[in-house]
Design a protein around this motif. Structure first.
Motif, PDB file in Angstrom:
ATOM      1  N   ILE A  81       0.838  -1.203   0.000  1.00  0.00           N
ATOM      2  CA  ILE A  81       0.000   0.000   0.000  1.00  0.00           C
ATOM      3  C   ILE A  81       0.869   1.248   0.000  1.00  0.00           C
ATOM      4  N   MET A  82       1.952   1.224   0.767  1.00  0.00           N
ATOM      5  CA  MET A  82       2.841   2.381   0.843  1.00  0.00           C
ATOM      6  C   MET A  82       3.585   2.622  -0.472  1.00  0.00           C
ATOM      7  N   LYS A  83       3.846   1.543  -1.219  1.00  0.00           N
ATOM      8  CA  LYS A  83       4.630   1.665  -2.450  1.00  0.00           C
ATOM      9  C   LYS A  83       3.780   1.733  -3.712  1.00  0.00           C
ATOM     10  N   CYS A  84       2.510   1.393  -3.632  1.00  0.00           N
ATOM     11  CA  CYS A  84       1.662   1.288  -4.820  1.00  0.00           C
ATOM     12  C   CYS A  84       1.572   2.648  -5.508  1.00  0.00           C
ATOM     13  N   VAL A  85       2.031   2.709  -6.743  1.00  0.00           N
ATOM     14  CA  VAL A  85       2.067   3.978  -7.461  1.00  0.00           C
ATOM     15  C   VAL A  85       0.707   4.373  -8.019  1.00  0.00           C
ATOM     16  N   LYS A  86      -0.181   3.414  -8.211  1.00  0.00           N
ATOM     17  CA  LYS A  86      -1.489   3.726  -8.782  1.00  0.00           C
ATOM     18  C   LYS A  86      -2.515   4.096  -7.721  1.00  0.00           C
ATOM     19  N   ARG A  87      -2.175   3.942  -6.443  1.00  0.00           N
ATOM     20  CA  ARG A  87      -3.112   4.290  -5.375  1.00  0.00           C
ATOM     21  C   ARG A  87      -3.144   5.797  -5.222  1.00  0.00           C
ATOM     22  N   LYS A  88      -4.323   6.354  -5.258  1.00  0.00           N
ATOM     23  CA  LYS A  88      -4.474   7.793  -5.126  1.00  0.00           C
ATOM     24  C   LYS A  88      -4.832   8.115  -3.689  1.00  0.00           C
ATOM     25  N   SER A  89      -3.961   8.847  -3.024  1.00  0.00           N
ATOM     26  CA  SER A  89      -4.252   9.278  -1.655  1.00  0.00           C
ATOM     27  C   SER A  89      -3.497  10.570  -1.399  1.00  0.00           C
ATOM     28  N   GLU A  90      -4.042  11.344  -0.526  1.00  0.00           N
ATOM     29  CA  GLU A  90      -3.414  12.594  -0.130  1.00  0.00           C
ATOM     30  C   GLU A  90      -3.220  12.566   1.377  1.00  0.00           C
TER      31      GLU A  90
END
Length: 187
Positions: A81-90
């Motif tokens: 989750i910390m490394k996933c480049v496609k996850r959009k979070s702010e």
């Protein structure tokens, strides 16, 4: 004789069955606890693979991970989750409200950052090496990890450019004055 020894046998058995029913409930809770990890907000459980192991799919990048048993757990899912480049979070701590009341990410303008840093060095007569102090760099990195710290040579060049810009502005201001100016110095 003790009173405990005089207890009927059936009461003892009832106590034992109550204890057995109490132990069944925590085991049930343990089974439900496997899906309490925060990572399950970002992953979906999928069917077992050919090897009989449970799998989970990332909702952002569709990457599949093994999740069965103690050996696999959820630690590797949390790391993904910390490394996933496609996850959009702010990061909510790095967000501000714009004029319409909507949240937006706070971005650092590097040009303004450099100009403010140069003004600090000029106004307090600090050495150029001030920007390379490890404590200052740690503090700035803590406040905003996006801010790129500059070297003393860059500060020197920025201050030189600021000096030339101010010199040109002062020359234009003096040239625009219709009367004469008398400059005196007291040595």
């Amino acid at each position: 004789m003790d009173e405990e020894c005089n207890m009927p046998l059936c009461d003892f058995e009832d106590d034992n069955t109550e204890k057995q029913s109490e132990t069944v409930e925590p085991e049930k809770k343990k089974r439900d606890k496997t899906s309490t990890s925060d990572c399950w907000r970002y992953f979906t459980r999928i069917k077992e693979g050919k090897d009989g192991k449970e799998r989970a799919k990332c909702n952002s990048c569709n990457k599949i991970y093994i999740t069965c048993g103690r050996k696999y757990g959820t630690s590797h899912l949390n790391r993904h989750i910390m490394k996933c480049v496609k996850r959009k979070s702010e990061d909510v701590g790095q967000m501000i409200l714009d004029m319409q009341g909507k949240l937006k990410a706070k971005k650092i303008d590097q040009v303004v950052h450099r100009e403010l840093l140069s003004n600090l060095v000029i106004s307090h007569n600090l050495p150029y090496k001030f920007v390379e102090y490890p404590e200052l760099r740690t503090w700035i990195n803590y406040l905003c990890p996006d801010a790129i710290m500059i070297s003393r040579n860059t500060v020197k060049a920025d201050i030189g450019r600021m000096y030339m810009k101010e010199k040109i502005m002062l020359k234009e201001l003096i040239a625009s004055i219709p009367s004469r100016i008398c400059l005196t110095s007291d040595l």
